[in-house]
Design an enzyme around this catalytic site. Structure first.
Site, PDB file in Angstrom:
ATOM      1  N   ASP A  52       0.845  -1.202   0.000  1.00  0.00           N
ATOM      2  CA  ASP A  52       0.000   0.000   0.000  1.00  0.00           C
ATOM      3  C   ASP A  52       0.882   1.255   0.000  1.00  0.00           C
ATOM      4  OD1 ASP A  52       0.899  -0.196   2.597  1.00  0.00           O
ATOM      5  OD2 ASP A  52      -1.090  -0.117   3.538  1.00  0.00           O
ATOM      6  N   SER A  53       2.220   1.039  -0.012  1.00  0.00           N
ATOM      7  CA  SER A  53       3.137   2.167  -0.234  1.00  0.00           C
ATOM      8  C   SER A  53       2.908   2.756  -1.624  1.00  0.00           C
ATOM      9  CB  SER A  53       4.594   1.721  -0.076  1.00  0.00           C
ATOM     10  OG  SER A  53       4.857   0.550  -0.816  1.00  0.00           O
ATOM     11  N   GLU A 190       8.853  -4.312  10.616  1.00  0.00           N
ATOM     12  CA  GLU A 190       9.343  -3.040  10.065  1.00  0.00           C
ATOM     13  C   GLU A 190       9.921  -2.154  11.163  1.00  0.00           C
ATOM     14  OE1 GLU A 190       6.672  -1.068   7.357  1.00  0.00           O
ATOM     15  OE2 GLU A 190       7.910   0.752   7.290  1.00  0.00           O
TER      16      GLU A 190
HETATM   17  O1  KIV Z   1       3.612  -1.146   1.636  1.00  0.00           O
HETATM   18  C1  KIV Z   1       4.778  -1.531   1.664  1.00  0.00           C
HETATM   19  O2  KIV Z   1       5.600  -1.265   0.759  1.00  0.00           O
HETATM   20  C2  KIV Z   1       5.201  -2.337   2.811  1.00  0.00           C
HETATM   21  C3  KIV Z   1       6.675  -2.566   2.975  1.00  0.00           C
HETATM   22  C4  KIV Z   1       7.322  -1.347   3.474  1.00  0.00           C
HETATM   23  C5  KIV Z   1       6.935  -3.754   3.835  1.00  0.00           C
HETATM   24  O3  KIV Z   1       4.397  -2.755   3.582  1.00  0.00           O
END
Ligand code: KIV
Length: 272
Positions: A52-53, A190
């Protein structure tokens, strides 16, 4: 009857478990679109995370909160179309699973059905236990996510290292054990102290993937745009930058602009 697209041996959750058992590290990176996923898969990545990044990286939002389930499904289906080998894990976005377990199951089913993804990832421990169990009971593999949980950023208040204090570290260990007991196939940790991440990794028999969690875990994940140097505004201590693609792209774009302005592009060979 199998109708597999190719003969390539696909990465499965069982293979990730085997990798942990034999001490082989697991590689995981993010992708949100077809072209990036195709390059990652060809490079031999084990797991592609449709994180969701995407909310930050693709849409320019400050947090991961605004991205919707429909948008995650769009990104995940683009990635799935590119992948032959990697396991594709998709984040359940904020608001799609915290309400209740029926809603969580509905969201997870939509992701699996509409994108063709292989697994989902969810942030949280005991608070989301019912939802995790309900999704697992439908045969959908679930990966947990503990430590810094960006969907809870307004509760945390900052993106600093989590679980430095004993109370939070104890809860994190309990949550990790709970997720394993529920049947999760892996957990992302994380931005927590390396020593704590190592301890959790030794206590769990399922794979633990770290981001900013040191080297004592079973695998590593980074956001591809960060490690490629496309997103240059974000450089935490844990990030290793493997390329300067952003600068190269800017140079290429500026060369193109100059060529167009100078009437140098296209030349005779580039015409019909
Ligand atoms: O959304 C994302 O990219 C993540 C990673 C940072 C693990 O959850």
């Amino acid at each position: 009857m199998s109708t597999a697209k190719s003969d390539v041996r696909k990465v499965t959750t069982h293979q990730l478990q085997e990798m942990k058992n034999r001490g082989e590290k697991i590689s995981m990176l993010t992708a949100y679109d077809f072209s990036m996923a195709r390059i990652l898969d060809a490079a031999g990545i084990d797991v592609i995370l449709v994180g969701d990044s995407a909310s930050n990286v693709m849409a320019g939002h400050e947090t991961t909160l605004p991205i919707t389930l429909d948008q995650m499904i769009y990104h995940a289906s683009s990635v799935i179309r590119a992948v032959n080998r990697a396991l594709v894990v998709v984040d359940l976005p904020f608001g799609s699973y915290q309400g209740n377990s029926s809603e969580a199951l509905r969201s997870a089913i939509r992701i699996m059905k509409e994108s063709g993804a292989h697994a989902v990832k969810m942030e949280g421990g005991v608070e989301i236990k019912e939802s995790v169990l309900r999704i697992l009971s439908a045969g959908i593999p679930v990966m947990g996510h503990l430590g810094l949980m960006p969907q809870s950023i307004y509760k945390f208040g900052t993106y600093v290292v989590r679980a430095k204090e004993e109370v939070e570290a104890k809860k994190l260990i309990e949550d990790a054990l709970l997720l394993q007991e529920c049947g999760c196939f892996g957990v992302v940790l994380e931005k927590i102290p390396a020593q704590l991440a190592t301890q959790v990794t030794q206590q769990l028999h399922i794979p633990v993937i770290g981001i900013g969690a040191g080297s004592g875990v079973d695998g590593q994940v980074l956001v591809s745009h960060d490690m490629l140097g496309i997103n240059t505004e974000f450089h935490p201590r844990f990030l290793r930058t493997y390329a300067t693609i952003g600068a190269q792209m800017q140079e290429a774009f500026s060369n193109y602009i100059q060529d167009v302005k100078a009437k140098d592009f296209p030349n005779e060979k580039e015409c019909y």
